[in-house]
Structure formats: structure tokens, C-alpha cells
Motif scaffolding. Structure first.
Motif, PDB file in Angstrom:
ATOM      1  N   GLN A 150      -8.949   6.384   0.812  1.00 28.69           N
ATOM      2  CA  GLN A 150      -7.974   5.297   0.742  1.00 28.69           C
ATOM      3  C   GLN A 150      -6.562   5.854   0.976  1.00 28.69           C
ATOM      4  N   ILE A 151      -5.775   5.092   1.726  1.00 31.42           N
ATOM      5  CA  ILE A 151      -4.385   5.470   1.980  1.00 31.42           C
ATOM      6  C   ILE A 151      -3.484   4.472   1.271  1.00 31.42           C
ATOM      7  N   GLN A 152      -2.610   4.974   0.441  1.00 32.50           N
ATOM      8  CA  GLN A 152      -1.686   4.123  -0.306  1.00 32.50           C
ATOM      9  C   GLN A 152      -0.253   4.554   0.002  1.00 32.50           C
ATOM     10  N   VAL A 153       0.558   3.622   0.461  1.00 32.93           N
ATOM     11  CA  VAL A 153       1.940   3.905   0.818  1.00 32.93           C
ATOM     12  C   VAL A 153       2.849   3.365  -0.273  1.00 32.93           C
ATOM     13  N   ARG A 154       3.739   4.212  -0.788  1.00 32.06           N
ATOM     14  CA  ARG A 154       4.677   3.823  -1.839  1.00 32.06           C
ATOM     15  C   ARG A 154       6.114   3.983  -1.332  1.00 32.06           C
TER      16      ARG A 154
END
Length: 208
Positions: A150-154
Motif C-alpha cells: 500500500q502507498i500512502q501519501v501524507r
């Protein structure tokens, strides 16, 4: 005894014999003339060689006195050239970041492919302008390198322009173009300071 010149009681010359004149053969005259000319030439050449040696000594002393200043000029030129090259590189890097702001993140993912391939999640922190629509782009890049997590951008408002961090659990990678430029400039200054006036010889085979 027979005298060539006889004086009277009053000191006057009573009789004087004629001195015979010496006649020199032509060959002897030429030999004497040639010998005199050779001695004159040797004396003249000796004076010329002495003058040349004195002139060369003066030139050598002048060059020796000028070498320290030449070393300073060469060092100043190296410093100026290095600073100009650094400024040009920084301008090119800024222009490249403006044109391709997401390219560094994609390049980082490519280089970290083996490190992140088994990670369950990848957290990307970036400034809001860079984070916008970044997740879809990174998903394509992750698929290309075989990352199935999973790729999570913050978004991080405190992050600098084009800066980002990648956190994949077992490790992390960070990039800040401003800090990177500062490190390069500091390393360059340290190298120039360590080099000082002893970089490359001003004269091949000699000392700087």
C-alpha cells in the motif's frame, strides 16, 4: 765588449749601431693574427656567457619571487571556477525540479526497489503541492518495480520545496534539495580549504 750605443764624457751619444730589423714571414704573421683573433673571440664569448648567466640568475630570482603570488592567483581562480560551477549546477537543478517536480521521488523508488519490495506499506511525506495527485503516479511506478504494498501519501506543509521522505517500515529515505545543495557547497568549501595553495603544480614537475 762591443756596445751598440757609446756615450761621450758629456753624456752625448758618441756612436749608435743600427738595430737590425726583424722580418716576419707571411705565414708567421697570419698565425699571430689568427691567434690574436681567437684569443679576442674567447675573451668576448666569456664576457657574453657571464652576462647571460647573470641575466638568467636575475630571471630565476624574479620568477621565484613571483611564484607565491601566482599560486594565490591560481587558487583564487580555482575557487571562483568552483563557485561558478556550483551556482550553474544549482540553477540547472532548480529548473529541473520546476519542470519535473516528481522525478526525484520516482527515481528514489526505482533505486529502493529491492529494499521496499517486501514492505507492506510505503508512506510518502511531501509538501502539499507535490503530494497532490502523487499517489496515482507512485502506484504506476510501484507496479513497474514490483511493489505490491500500500502507498500512502501524507502532505506536510513544513516540508521544503520538492522535499520528501519515504518510510517503508524497515528503513527510510529522505531528500531535501536545499539541504543537499548546502552539503555539496560545504563539501566543496572544505575541499578547497584543504587544497589551499598546494593543488596542482604551476610548473610541471614542480611544486605549486
Amino acid at each position: 765588449f762591443d756596445f751598440d750605443t757609446v756615450f761621450a764624457d758629456d753624456g752625448a751619444v758618441a756612436r749608435a749601431s743600427a738595430r737590425p730589423k726583424r722580418l716576419y714571414p707571411l705565414e708567421e704573421v697570419e698565425q699571430i693574427r689568427a691567434q690574436a683573433m681567437a684569443e679576442g673571440e674567447r675573451a668576448a664569448m666569456a664576457r657574453i656567457e657571464a652576462q647571460q648567466a647573470a641575466a638568467l640568475s636575475q630571471i630565476a630570482q624574479a620568477c621565484q619571487a613571483a611564484l607565491p603570488r601566482l599560486a594565490e592567483v591560481a587558487h583564487e581562480h580555482r575557487v571562483g571556477s568552483a563557485e561558478l560551477a556550483l551556482a550553474c549546477g544549482q540553477a540547472i537543478a532548480d529548473a529541473a525540479l520546476d519542470a519535473f517536480p516528481r522525478a526525484p521521488i520516482q527515481a528514489a523508488l526505482d533505486s529502493l526497489a529491492r529494499e521496499i519490495e517486501s514492505a507492506p506499506r510505503l508512506v510518502v511525506t511531501a509538501p502539499p503541492a507535490l503530494a497532490e495527485n502523487l499517489e496515482a503516479l507512485l502506484s504506476q511506478t510501484a507496479q513497474a518495480i514490483g511493489f505490491a504494498g500500500q502507498i500512502q501519501v501524507r502532505p506536510d506543509p513544513a516540508a521544503g520545496r520538492a522535499a520528501f521522505s519515504l518510510d517503508f517500515g524497515d528503513g527510510a529515505a529522505r531528500f531535501d534539495p536545499v539541504a543537499a545543495a548546502e552539503r555539496v557547497a560545504a563539501a566543496l568549501q572544505e575541499a578547497l580549504a584543504a587544497e589551499g595553495l598546494h593543488a596542482a603544480p604551476l610548473i610541471p614537475g614542480g611544486d605549486a
